[in-house]
Design a protein around this motif. Structure first.
Motif, PDB file in Angstrom:
ATOM      1  N   TYR A  37       0.859  -1.166   0.000  1.00  0.00           N
ATOM      2  CA  TYR A  37       0.000   0.000   0.000  1.00  0.00           C
ATOM      3  C   TYR A  37       0.905   1.228   0.000  1.00  0.00           C
ATOM      4  O   TYR A  37       2.089   1.132   0.282  1.00  0.00           O
ATOM      5  CB  TYR A  37      -0.869   0.032   1.263  1.00  0.00           C
ATOM      6  N   ASP A  50      -1.050  -6.529  -4.892  1.00  0.00           N
ATOM      7  CA  ASP A  50      -1.328  -7.625  -3.973  1.00  0.00           C
ATOM      8  C   ASP A  50      -0.971  -8.935  -4.650  1.00  0.00           C
ATOM      9  O   ASP A  50      -1.059  -9.050  -5.877  1.00  0.00           O
ATOM     10  CB  ASP A  50      -2.816  -7.628  -3.606  1.00  0.00           C
ATOM     11  N   TYR A  94       3.893   0.820   2.359  1.00  0.00           N
ATOM     12  CA  TYR A  94       3.709  -0.103   3.471  1.00  0.00           C
ATOM     13  C   TYR A  94       3.502  -1.519   2.960  1.00  0.00           C
ATOM     14  O   TYR A  94       2.732  -1.757   2.026  1.00  0.00           O
ATOM     15  CB  TYR A  94       2.483   0.296   4.292  1.00  0.00           C
ATOM     16  N   ASN A  96       1.948  -5.194   3.585  1.00  0.00           N
ATOM     17  CA  ASN A  96       0.730  -5.683   4.240  1.00  0.00           C
ATOM     18  C   ASN A  96       0.655  -7.202   4.122  1.00  0.00           C
ATOM     19  O   ASN A  96       1.001  -7.769   3.087  1.00  0.00           O
ATOM     20  CB  ASN A  96      -0.485  -5.045   3.565  1.00  0.00           C
ATOM     21  N   ARG A  98      -2.342 -10.158   5.022  1.00  0.00           N
ATOM     22  CA  ARG A  98      -3.743 -10.248   5.444  1.00  0.00           C
ATOM     23  C   ARG A  98      -4.151 -11.698   5.709  1.00  0.00           C
ATOM     24  O   ARG A  98      -3.804 -12.603   4.970  1.00  0.00           O
ATOM     25  CB  ARG A  98      -4.653  -9.631   4.380  1.00  0.00           C
ATOM     26  N   ASP A 103      -5.337  -7.536   9.402  1.00  0.00           N
ATOM     27  CA  ASP A 103      -4.223  -7.109   8.571  1.00  0.00           C
ATOM     28  C   ASP A 103      -3.018  -6.819   9.451  1.00  0.00           C
ATOM     29  O   ASP A 103      -3.150  -6.352  10.584  1.00  0.00           O
ATOM     30  CB  ASP A 103      -4.577  -5.835   7.801  1.00  0.00           C
ATOM     31  N   TYR A 104      -1.856  -7.102   8.909  1.00  0.00           N
ATOM     32  CA  TYR A 104      -0.596  -6.756   9.558  1.00  0.00           C
ATOM     33  C   TYR A 104       0.108  -5.721   8.682  1.00  0.00           C
ATOM     34  O   TYR A 104       0.024  -5.780   7.444  1.00  0.00           O
ATOM     35  CB  TYR A 104       0.288  -7.990   9.718  1.00  0.00           C
ATOM     36  N   TRP A 105       0.833  -4.810   9.342  1.00  0.00           N
ATOM     37  CA  TRP A 105       1.488  -3.723   8.628  1.00  0.00           C
ATOM     38  C   TRP A 105       2.940  -3.569   9.070  1.00  0.00           C
ATOM     39  O   TRP A 105       3.273  -3.768  10.235  1.00  0.00           O
ATOM     40  CB  TRP A 105       0.766  -2.410   8.898  1.00  0.00           C
TER      41      TRP A 105
END
Length: 115
Positions: A37, A50, A94, A96, A98, A103-105
């Motif tokens: 992102y 993605d 960022y 990501n 999922r 979600d993890y960032w």
């Protein structure tokens, strides 16, 4: 828990290239996909690219043909190859990951494209 760390952001001239990397650690079971992102100053964070767990990539229209997302499952890494960069690509990028539940960032990496 999954931890993500991005790297590779830099200052580059328009038309140039950059490769971003993201390394994941922790339990990756249940991760359905990973992606990138970006958030430009004063704007919301938006998806860029993605890749699913079976390696199907998708891209936002503005980066199609210029960005390539890839994933190395063994190394728990995801990459974003960016070419023909434009000033509009300037943003914090960022990583990501999922799962079905959250979600993890990562902390983000700055990409600045000068005109």
């Amino acid at each position: 828990q999954v931890q993500l760390v991005e790297s590779g952001g830099d200052l580059v001239q328009a038309g140039g290239s950059l490769n971003l990397s993201c390394v994941a650690s922790g339990n990756m079971n249940g991760i359905l996909g990973m992606g990138w992102y970006r958030q430009a100053p004063g704007k919301q964070r938006v998806p860029v690219a993605d890749i699913t767990s079976d390696n199907r990539p998708t891209y936002v229209d503005s980066v199609k043909g210029r960005f390539t997302i890839s994933r190395d499952y063994g190394k728990k890494m995801v990459y974003l190859e960016m070419i023909k960069l434009k000033p509009d690509d300037t943003a914090v990028y960022y990583c990501n990951a999922r799962s079905m539940f959250r979600d993890y960032w990562g902390q983000g990496t700055q990409v600045t494209v000068s005109s």
